[in-house]
Write a protein that holds these residues in place. Structure first.
Motif, PDB file in Angstrom:
ATOM      1  N   HIS A  27     -45.747 -18.700 -23.140  1.00 16.75           N
ATOM      2  CA  HIS A  27     -46.286 -19.906 -23.479  1.00 16.75           C
ATOM      3  C   HIS A  27     -47.684 -19.761 -22.904  1.00 16.75           C
ATOM      4  O   HIS A  27     -48.011 -19.448 -22.027  1.00 16.75           O
ATOM      5  CB  HIS A  27     -45.513 -20.775 -22.591  1.00 16.75           C
ATOM      6  N   THR A  28     -48.492 -20.821 -23.671  1.00 18.17           N
ATOM      7  CA  THR A  28     -49.656 -21.083 -23.060  1.00 18.17           C
ATOM      8  C   THR A  28     -49.386 -22.033 -22.279  1.00 18.17           C
ATOM      9  O   THR A  28     -48.537 -22.939 -21.711  1.00 18.17           O
ATOM     10  CB  THR A  28     -50.604 -21.927 -24.470  1.00 18.17           C
ATOM     11  N   SER A  29     -50.633 -22.472 -21.359  1.00 16.04           N
ATOM     12  CA  SER A  29     -50.500 -23.438 -20.363  1.00 16.04           C
ATOM     13  C   SER A  29     -50.405 -24.684 -20.891  1.00 16.04           C
ATOM     14  O   SER A  29     -49.664 -25.772 -20.353  1.00 16.04           O
ATOM     15  CB  SER A  29     -52.028 -23.479 -19.429  1.00 16.04           C
ATOM     16  N   ARG A  30     -51.008 -25.169 -22.314  1.00 12.44           N
ATOM     17  CA  ARG A  30     -50.778 -26.039 -22.910  1.00 12.44           C
ATOM     18  C   ARG A  30     -49.320 -26.432 -23.114  1.00 12.44           C
ATOM     19  O   ARG A  30     -48.942 -27.746 -23.185  1.00 12.44           O
ATOM     20  CB  ARG A  30     -51.640 -26.452 -23.962  1.00 12.44           C
ATOM     21  N   GLN A  31     -48.681 -25.369 -23.784  1.00 15.53           N
ATOM     22  CA  GLN A  31     -47.336 -25.566 -24.207  1.00 15.53           C
ATOM     23  C   GLN A  31     -46.265 -25.855 -22.799  1.00 15.53           C
ATOM     24  O   GLN A  31     -45.449 -26.807 -22.973  1.00 15.53           O
ATOM     25  CB  GLN A  31     -46.982 -24.209 -24.689  1.00 15.53           C
ATOM     26  N   SER A  32     -46.681 -25.170 -22.009  1.00 14.67           N
ATOM     27  CA  SER A  32     -46.037 -25.450 -20.443  1.00 14.67           C
ATOM     28  C   SER A  32     -45.851 -26.858 -20.045  1.00 14.67           C
ATOM     29  O   SER A  32     -45.192 -27.585 -19.573  1.00 14.67           O
ATOM     30  CB  SER A  32     -46.334 -24.272 -19.493  1.00 14.67           C
ATOM     31  N   ALA A  33     -47.112 -27.353 -20.053  1.00 16.30           N
ATOM     32  CA  ALA A  33     -47.539 -28.763 -19.731  1.00 16.30           C
ATOM     33  C   ALA A  33     -46.820 -29.902 -20.548  1.00 16.30           C
ATOM     34  O   ALA A  33     -46.067 -30.560 -19.943  1.00 16.30           O
ATOM     35  CB  ALA A  33     -48.932 -29.243 -19.876  1.00 16.30           C
ATOM     36  N   TYR A  34     -46.815 -29.480 -22.060  1.00 15.76           N
ATOM     37  CA  TYR A  34     -46.020 -30.484 -22.773  1.00 15.76           C
ATOM     38  C   TYR A  34     -44.581 -30.301 -22.601  1.00 15.76           C
ATOM     39  O   TYR A  34     -43.796 -31.310 -22.771  1.00 15.76           O
ATOM     40  CB  TYR A  34     -46.223 -29.745 -24.125  1.00 15.76           C
ATOM     41  N   LEU A  35     -43.804 -29.081 -22.350  1.00 12.68           N
ATOM     42  CA  LEU A  35     -42.655 -28.965 -22.190  1.00 12.68           C
ATOM     43  C   LEU A  35     -42.153 -29.239 -20.947  1.00 12.68           C
ATOM     44  O   LEU A  35     -41.014 -30.179 -20.810  1.00 12.68           O
ATOM     45  CB  LEU A  35     -42.123 -27.389 -22.146  1.00 12.68           C
ATOM     46  N   LYS A  36     -43.074 -29.517 -19.893  1.00 15.27           N
ATOM     47  CA  LYS A  36     -42.797 -30.076 -18.626  1.00 15.27           C
ATOM     48  C   LYS A  36     -42.375 -31.475 -18.597  1.00 15.27           C
ATOM     49  O   LYS A  36     -41.493 -32.072 -18.159  1.00 15.27           O
ATOM     50  CB  LYS A  36     -43.956 -29.790 -17.672  1.00 15.27           C
ATOM     51  N   THR A  37     -43.415 -32.326 -19.549  1.00 12.47           N
ATOM     52  CA  THR A  37     -43.324 -33.610 -19.869  1.00 12.47           C
ATOM     53  C   THR A  37     -41.989 -33.897 -20.442  1.00 12.47           C
ATOM     54  O   THR A  37     -41.328 -34.861 -20.182  1.00 12.47           O
ATOM     55  CB  THR A  37     -44.359 -34.233 -20.631  1.00 12.47           C
ATOM     56  N   ILE A  38     -41.496 -32.972 -21.448  1.00 10.98           N
ATOM     57  CA  ILE A  38     -40.273 -33.080 -22.160  1.00 10.98           C
ATOM     58  C   ILE A  38     -38.883 -33.183 -21.061  1.00 10.98           C
ATOM     59  O   ILE A  38     -37.939 -33.908 -21.075  1.00 10.98           O
ATOM     60  CB  ILE A  38     -39.952 -32.442 -23.319  1.00 10.98           C
ATOM     61  N   ALA A  39     -39.045 -32.151 -20.264  1.00 10.04           N
ATOM     62  CA  ALA A  39     -38.155 -31.860 -19.366  1.00 10.04           C
ATOM     63  C   ALA A  39     -37.851 -32.948 -18.492  1.00 10.04           C
ATOM     64  O   ALA A  39     -36.611 -33.530 -18.213  1.00 10.04           O
ATOM     65  CB  ALA A  39     -38.411 -30.554 -18.590  1.00 10.04           C
TER      66      ALA A  39
END
Length: 275
Positions: free
Chosen positions: A219-231
């Motif tokens: 995961h890129t840092s951008r993907q992780s940030a996006y997924l954290k928002t969803i979670a």
């Protein structure tokens, strides 16, 4: 801070490290707990638990199931499953048998399409005569000098869009989630950043997952940030893991390169107890 890596594979499936070796490396990397999440099998968990006692590392029992929606491969992690459940073991035994027959078909395709000299015996040797999977085929191709590494084997020969690819038995994410829940486990969506159709993530959430693997080695840092928002929006447990398969980088496996706090283990335990 006490750290854990919740996504790791052993020689029980397609990893290169035995359960004991994986636990030893986890201890050397300073982890207090590691998840053992082999593909379609729990055979490595008991050995990891025994090694964990010696190294002072807690083992989070898990599994990784492969599910499918159309041409989207979606992996489901299950934590704190009852590995002694007869019904659960029967279900994953069917999945292991499918992996075996699928591997035979892929080996045949490599012979017929590419005229590659490769045998089932060579692949079985790579698996230690245990459950076989595509990485075992890839490692044989590496040994033969046909590809430089596993990634190239997937890119050219055995990846999802390659001519030698054979699809596995198709179970849906909902079916995978139900298998995990029936065994008392906590279903977590694995490496969602790798799903082709990202819009499917919301659909999978509605199928009943309890967590999302926000942090992953691919995961890129951008993907992780996006997924954290969803979670956070969906009140899901935020997990993370390296997805270590034992390959060495500068002499060390990647276990512990991606980690989360021990509080995540406590959340998973709590979720399992409420099943």
């Amino acid at each position: 801070m006490r750290y854990v890596d919740l996504h790791n594979h052993t020689t029980a499936s397609d990893g290169l490290l035995t359960p004991a070796q994986l636990v030893k490396w986890g201890a050397q990397k300073g982890l207090v707990a590691i998840g053992v999440t082999d593909h379609d099998t729990t055979d490595g968990i008991q050995g990891a638990i025994e090694a964990g006692r010696g190294f002072g590392v807690e083992i989070v029992p898990g599994i990784e199931l492969s599910t499918q929606i159309g041409d989207n491969e979606i992996h489901m992690l299950g934590y704190y499953i009852d590995i002694h459940s007869i019904e659960f073991q029967e279900e994953i035994e069917e999945l292991k048998e499918d992996r075996y027959s699928r591997s035979i078909k892929m080996i045949d395709k490599l012979r017929q399409i590419y005229k590659i000299s490769i045998s089932l015996e060579e692949v079985m040797e790579k698996s230690g005569n245990k459950a076989i999977a595509r990485p075992h085929i890839g490692r044989v191709l590496v040994d033969k000098g046909i590809v430089k590494d596993i990634n190239q084997a997937f890119e050219i020969y055995i990846g999802n869009d390659c001519p030698a690819y054979v699809p596995r038995k198709n179970i849906t994410p909902k079916q995978g989630i139900e298998i995990i829940k029936k065994a008392g486990g906590v279903p977590v969506l694995a490496h969602p950043g790798l799903i082709k159709n990202q819009s499917l993530i919301e659909d999978i959430i509605h199928c009943g997952i309890k967590g999302i693997e926000v942090y992953h080695s691919k995961h890129t840092s951008r993907q992780s940030a996006y997924l954290k928002t969803i979670a956070d929006k969906n009140c899901l447990i935020v997990t993370g893991g390296s997805d270590c398969h034992g390959d060495l980088i500068d002499g060390k496996p990647i276990i512990g390169d991606i980690k989360v706090g021990y509080s995540v283990v406590e959340k998973l335990k709590n979720a399992a107890s409420n099943n």
